[in-house]
Design a protein around this motif. Structure first.
Motif, mmCIF file in Angstrom:
data_model
loop_
_atom_site.group_PDB
_atom_site.id
_atom_site.type_symbol
_atom_site.label_atom_id
_atom_site.label_comp_id
_atom_site.label_asym_id
_atom_site.label_seq_id
_atom_site.Cartn_x
_atom_site.Cartn_y
_atom_site.Cartn_z
ATOM 1 N N HIS A 279 75.325 93.731 78.133
ATOM 2 C CA HIS A 279 75.494 94.044 76.715
ATOM 3 C C HIS A 279 75.348 95.543 76.477
ATOM 4 N N VAL A 280 76.267 96.104 75.723
ATOM 5 C CA VAL A 280 76.298 97.535 75.422
ATOM 6 C C VAL A 280 76.296 97.718 73.904
ATOM 7 N N PHE A 281 75.382 98.553 73.438
ATOM 8 C CA PHE A 281 75.245 98.783 71.988
ATOM 9 C C PHE A 281 75.697 100.196 71.637
ATOM 10 N N HIS A 282 76.617 100.284 70.715
ATOM 11 C CA HIS A 282 77.111 101.575 70.227
ATOM 12 C C HIS A 282 76.520 101.792 68.836
ATOM 13 N N VAL A 283 75.470 102.628 68.793
ATOM 14 C CA VAL A 283 74.778 102.917 67.538
ATOM 15 C C VAL A 283 75.297 104.238 66.991
ATOM 16 N N VAL A 284 75.750 104.218 65.742
ATOM 17 C CA VAL A 284 76.225 105.433 65.079
ATOM 18 C C VAL A 284 75.386 105.630 63.825
ATOM 19 N N THR A 285 74.851 106.846 63.664
ATOM 20 C CA THR A 285 74.022 107.177 62.509
ATOM 21 C C THR A 285 74.505 108.501 61.923
ATOM 22 N N ASP A 286 73.791 109.008 60.918
ATOM 23 C CA ASP A 286 74.151 110.315 60.351
ATOM 24 C C ASP A 286 73.389 111.418 61.078
ATOM 25 N N ARG A 287 73.776 112.647 60.784
ATOM 26 C CA ARG A 287 73.181 113.781 61.475
ATOM 27 C C ARG A 287 71.671 113.874 61.224
ATOM 28 N N MET A 288 71.224 113.494 60.063
ATOM 29 C CA MET A 288 69.816 113.607 59.709
ATOM 30 C C MET A 288 68.940 112.699 60.569
ATOM 31 N N ASN A 289 69.448 111.512 60.905
ATOM 32 C CA ASN A 289 68.639 110.532 61.631
ATOM 33 C C ASN A 289 68.985 110.440 63.113
ATOM 34 N N LEU A 290 69.882 111.315 63.565
ATOM 35 C CA LEU A 290 70.330 111.243 64.962
ATOM 36 C C LEU A 290 69.172 111.461 65.937
ATOM 37 N N ALA A 291 68.377 112.491 65.696
ATOM 38 C CA ALA A 291 67.286 112.801 66.619
ATOM 39 C C ALA A 291 66.280 111.660 66.682
ATOM 40 N N ALA A 292 65.907 111.107 65.516
ATOM 41 C CA ALA A 292 64.934 110.014 65.479
ATOM 42 C C ALA A 292 65.458 108.801 66.231
ATOM 43 N N MET A 293 66.751 108.494 66.040
ATOM 44 C CA MET A 293 67.328 107.316 66.697
ATOM 45 C C MET A 293 67.344 107.502 68.217
ATOM 46 N N LYS A 294 67.681 108.699 68.680
ATOM 47 C CA LYS A 294 67.730 108.949 70.124
ATOM 48 C C LYS A 294 66.333 108.885 70.751
ATOM 49 N N VAL A 295 65.356 109.463 70.050
ATOM 50 C CA VAL A 295 63.988 109.442 70.577
ATOM 51 C C VAL A 295 63.481 108.011 70.690
ATOM 52 N N TRP A 296 63.775 107.179 69.662
ATOM 53 C CA TRP A 296 63.310 105.785 69.701
ATOM 54 C C TRP A 296 63.803 105.090 70.971
ATOM 55 N N PHE A 297 65.124 105.162 71.218
ATOM 56 C CA PHE A 297 65.670 104.410 72.358
ATOM 57 C C PHE A 297 65.375 105.096 73.699
ATOM 58 N N LYS A 298 64.892 106.350 73.632
ATOM 59 C CA LYS A 298 64.406 106.989 74.864
ATOM 60 C C LYS A 298 62.989 106.504 75.151
ATOM 61 N N MET A 299 62.193 106.374 74.092
ATOM 62 C CA MET A 299 60.822 105.901 74.255
ATOM 63 C C MET A 299 60.770 104.394 74.488
ATOM 64 N N ARG A 300 61.655 103.671 73.830
ATOM 65 C CA ARG A 300 61.667 102.204 73.940
ATOM 66 C C ARG A 300 63.065 101.736 74.359
ATOM 67 N N PRO A 301 63.422 101.869 75.611
ATOM 68 C CA PRO A 301 64.754 101.460 76.076
ATOM 69 C C PRO A 301 64.979 99.960 75.851
ATOM 70 N N GLU A 303 65.580 96.220 76.490
ATOM 71 C CA GLU A 303 65.053 95.384 77.576
ATOM 72 C C GLU A 303 66.187 94.740 78.372
ATOM 73 N N GLY A 304 65.853 94.332 79.592
ATOM 74 C CA GLY A 304 66.793 93.576 80.417
ATOM 75 C C GLY A 304 67.950 94.368 80.964
ATOM 76 N N GLY A 305 67.875 95.696 80.868
ATOM 77 C CA GLY A 305 68.950 96.516 81.438
ATOM 78 C C GLY A 305 70.131 96.708 80.515
ATOM 79 N N ALA A 306 69.998 96.372 79.217
ATOM 80 C CA ALA A 306 71.098 96.597 78.273
ATOM 81 C C ALA A 306 71.272 98.091 78.036
ATOM 82 N N TYR A 307 72.446 98.482 77.584
ATOM 83 C CA TYR A 307 72.781 99.896 77.398
ATOM 84 C C TYR A 307 72.879 100.211 75.900
ATOM 85 N N VAL A 308 72.380 101.414 75.548
ATOM 86 C CA VAL A 308 72.441 101.847 74.148
ATOM 87 C C VAL A 308 73.011 103.250 74.083
#
Length: 561
Positions: A279-301, A303-308
């Motif tokens: 399963h591959v997830f394509h998350v698109v956000t606005d410029r304001m929340n881009l950094a927060a969204m990237k940090v979240w999925f870097k800190m909490r990848p 589970e199960g080897g899915a891709y974000v």
């Protein structure tokens, strides 16, 4: 002295006859004469007062068509007393009938027949007294009353009175009930006015609560950005992975500026997936929340080897105002005035369309769904998920569904006359009326499987552009993404089984738990989002159980979950 007294008594006794004195007799005659004189004067006075030739004077202040005689005159003619009683009875019943006619007019009921009968009867009673025969013989004559005419008048009056009493007796209960009904209607109307005002204010307050950023969400975003600033080397951007474009995998599109909501969607999918690494997830956000969204999925990848994959809208350079009608319309002065001037006043005046005045309906995060083939050119299918859904079952089966050449696979939402095209589009407009069926069944956005190859073949994005340009003045539909979606994918949507997607957890408290438990995806569409304090408690735990409570920033920001 003694001699004188005795002499006086002896002389008096000598002048009488048999003991009766002359002086006493004379006094008695005077007394009797005076009494007879007084009696004669009294008798003469009475006779003069009751002389029948004396004219009767009417009170000039009373109406001329009535019976107006002095008390003594009425006493002198019993028929005239009887006439006055009959006249009074007729007048009383005429007043009663007029009163019921007035009730009928006041109630504004469908009783025109009764109203006409009452009016006619009142007129008949009034006309009866004005008949020339009765008027000259009974009311305007100073002579004795003609008994035959009086009897005829009495008979007609009694007939009218009988009719009046019968009508009143027949209608009284009905009129009393109708009066009560009318009062209840007036009360209901007043209460409805208050209710509508309260609903308007409540809806506006709910809208503010739903669209405002809660303190906990703001806190989470700020702490994630702070983490990125504190450790820049740790969160450097990585290059794209080949899995992001691998059509053999299962791809999801999630467009949102809400970090915690996106994390729940991803976590619920992979926890229920039989093979999460596919399963591959394509998350698109606005410029304001881009950094927060990237940090979240870097800190909490995932589970199960899915891709974000996390990207910003601005990363898709083709999405500009020269190509995208929504961005071009957002630049217009009229639309900016519609949204940003006197927003509170406009919202409270136009409650039914209040939610459409939120600028989010022109946000590109909402309209990205119409550009999926261009955003992911190497993919054949993609599953679109809203950020307010929770996945409860493995969704792999959606990629195996044969869409029969259709572009969109979605769950229909119509039942009876509800949620049909007529509710979303303006069918008074000739373009809408000529192209679409008002009874066509609407479907739900929030969980849609799109065949991107069929999309490209049908040129669906071009269709969307055509209709969005025509709706610059909002004459074809109100704002939002569902109406243009219904137009764009009209006749190119395949209906999915309802168990794939259950909606309404953000506004409907009556959804059965049995239906929810059978659903693959549950959708919190509506204002009562599960991350808000106004969420419905009976559904909230279905969302909170997928929140990553072990994440330190979630604990620090006190989500109250």
């Amino acid at each position: 002295m003694a001699v004188a007294v005795r002499g006086s008594r002896g002389g008096g006794g000598g002048l009488g006859f048999g003991g009766f004195s002359f002086r006493s007799f004379f006094s008695y005659r005077i007394f009797v004469s005076a009494m007879f004189s007084l009696l004669f004067i009294a008798t003469l006075s009475v006779l003069l007062t009751t002389n029948p030739s004396t004219p009767h004077h009417r009170d000039s202040t009373l109406p001329s068509n009535g019976i107006h005689r002095t008390f003594l005159a009425l006493q002198s003619d019993p028929l005239k007393t009887r006439l006055d009683l009959i006249y009074k009875q007729a007048s009383d019943h005429m007043t009663l009938v007029n009163a019921y006619a007035a009730y009928a007019r006041k109630l504004k009921l469908d009783i025109s027949k009764h109203l006409r009968l009452f009016n006619d009867l009142a007129s008949d009673i009034s006309d009866l007294q004005m008949k020339p025969t009765y008027r000259t013989s009974l009311f305007e004559s100073d002579g004795p009353v003609d008994e035959d005419v009086l009897r005829q008048f009495e008979k007609e009056v009694k007939d009218k009175v009988k009719t009046a009493r019968s009508m009143v007796a027949e209608s009284k209960e009905n009129y009393d009930t109708q009066l009560k009904i009318q009062k209840l209607k007036d009360t209901i109307f007043a209460v409805n006015e208050l209710l509508m005002k309260a609903k308007k204010n409540g809806a506006f307050a709910s809208l503010i609560a739903a669209k405002s950023v809660p303190k906990s969400l703001h806190c989470l975003a700020m702490r994630l950005v702070g983490e990125r600033i504190s450790n820049p080397e740790k969160y450097r951007d990585e290059g794209p992975k080949p899995e992001f474009e691998d059509p053999s995998l299962h791809h999801y599109a999630i467009f949102s500026d809400n970090v915690i909501a996106v994390s729940v969607v991803v976590r619920s999918v992979v926890k229920n997936a039989a093979e999460p690494w596919k399963h591959v997830f394509h998350v698109v956000t606005d410029r304001m929340n881009l950094a927060a969204m990237k940090v979240w999925f870097k800190m909490r990848p995932a589970e199960g080897g899915a891709y974000v994959e996390v990207k910003a809208v601005e990363d898709y350079t083709f999405l500009n105002s020269s190509y995208v009608p929504v961005l071009r319309q957002l630049e217009s002065a009229n639309l900016q005035k519609f949204y940003f001037q006197n927003q509170q006043e406009n919202a409270t005046k136009d409650t039914s369309n209040m939610k459409f005045r939120n600028p989010k309906y022109l946000s590109m995060l909402n309209h990205l769904r119409f550009y999926l083939p261009e955003m992911y050119p190497k993919l054949h299918k993609i599953l679109f998920l809203d950020d307010d859904v929770v996945v409860q079952k493995d969704l792999t089966g959606l990629w195996k569904i044969d869409l029969d050449g259709k572009v969109n696979g979605a769950v229909e939402t119509c039942f009876g006359s509800f949620h049909r095209y007529a509710q979303y589009l303006n069918f008074t407009h000739p373009l809408i009326r000529d192209k679409f069926n008002p009874k066509a069944c609407a479907w739900a956005y929030g969980m849609n499987i799109f065949d991107l190859d069929a999309w490209r073949r049908e040129k669906s994005t071009e269709q969307y552009h055509y209709w969005q340009n025509l709706n610059a003045d909002r004459s074809l539909w109100k704002l939002g993404t569902l109406p243009p979606g219904l137009i764009t994918f009209y006749s190119t949507t395949k209906s999915l089984d309802k168990s794939w997607h259950v909606l309404g957890l953000g506004y409907n408290p009556s959804i059965s738990m049995d239906e929810i438990n059978k659903a693959a995806v549950i959708h919190y569409n509506g204002n009562m989002k599960p991350w808000l304090d106004i969420a419905m408690n009976q559904y909230k735990n279905l969302w909170t159980k997928y929140v990553d409570n072990d994440m330190e920033f979630v604990q620090m920001c006190n989500f109250g979950l």
